[in-house]
Enzyme design. Structure first.
Site: not given
Length: 160
Positions: A6, A48
């Site tokens: 991730h 992100h």
């Protein structure tokens, strides 16, 4: 079963950087999850947050930076080693990792990234290994309209 790194091995290396992705694979992941946004000058990058504040030595919204300006930032992420890396373009990422026998989860983070992201995935020939995800239903809906064979996943905070 897919074991996604991730944002790469984001606990141990700066998230969404080449070092983090390589480390994730070395730690046994067979998939990479990452996030795609556009810079001020229209380049797809892996990042992100909406702002660069949390993970870098810069401040402000990512979309207000050009790629050249972003490449100057040190990306630390949440790792505590003091090690840093640099921001990665989506193309650079695909040039390094599309050749591996792994799966990809590409989270669409910003508006108007769908078509360019899909085109790049198709260009590298990894549509069958890719799932496009987003918390924004419109983004994954657009992917499906562009290519009905694309695999999508709608991310939700809770099931109601």
């Amino acid at each position: 079963m897919i074991n996604y790194a991730h944002r790469g091995a984001s606990e141990y290396a700066p998230e969404n950087t080449l070092s983090s992705f390589y480390l994730g694979l070395l730690q046994g992941a067979n998939g990479i999850e990452t996030d795609v946004q556009k810079t001020k000058d229209g380049v797809l990058v892996l990042f992100h947050d909406d702002t660069v504040d949390r993970v870098s030595d810069g401040t402000g919204r990512l979309c207000d930076y050009t790629l050249e300006e972003l490449k100057e930032l040190k990306i630390y992420g949440s790792c505590t080693t003091g090690f840093y890396d640099r921001i990665v373009t989506f193309r650079e990422f695909l040039e390094k990792f599309s050749q591996y026998d792994i799966k990809f989860a590409i989270e669409l983070k910003g508006a108007d990234v769908e078509e360019d992201t899909l085109n790049m995935i198709n260009g590298f020939g990894i549509l069958d290994k890719t799932t496009f995800t987003s918390f924004k239903f419109d983004y994954i809906s657009k992917i499906k309209k562009l290519n009905s064979k694309a695999r999508v996943g709608w991310l939700v905070k809770e099931i109601t």
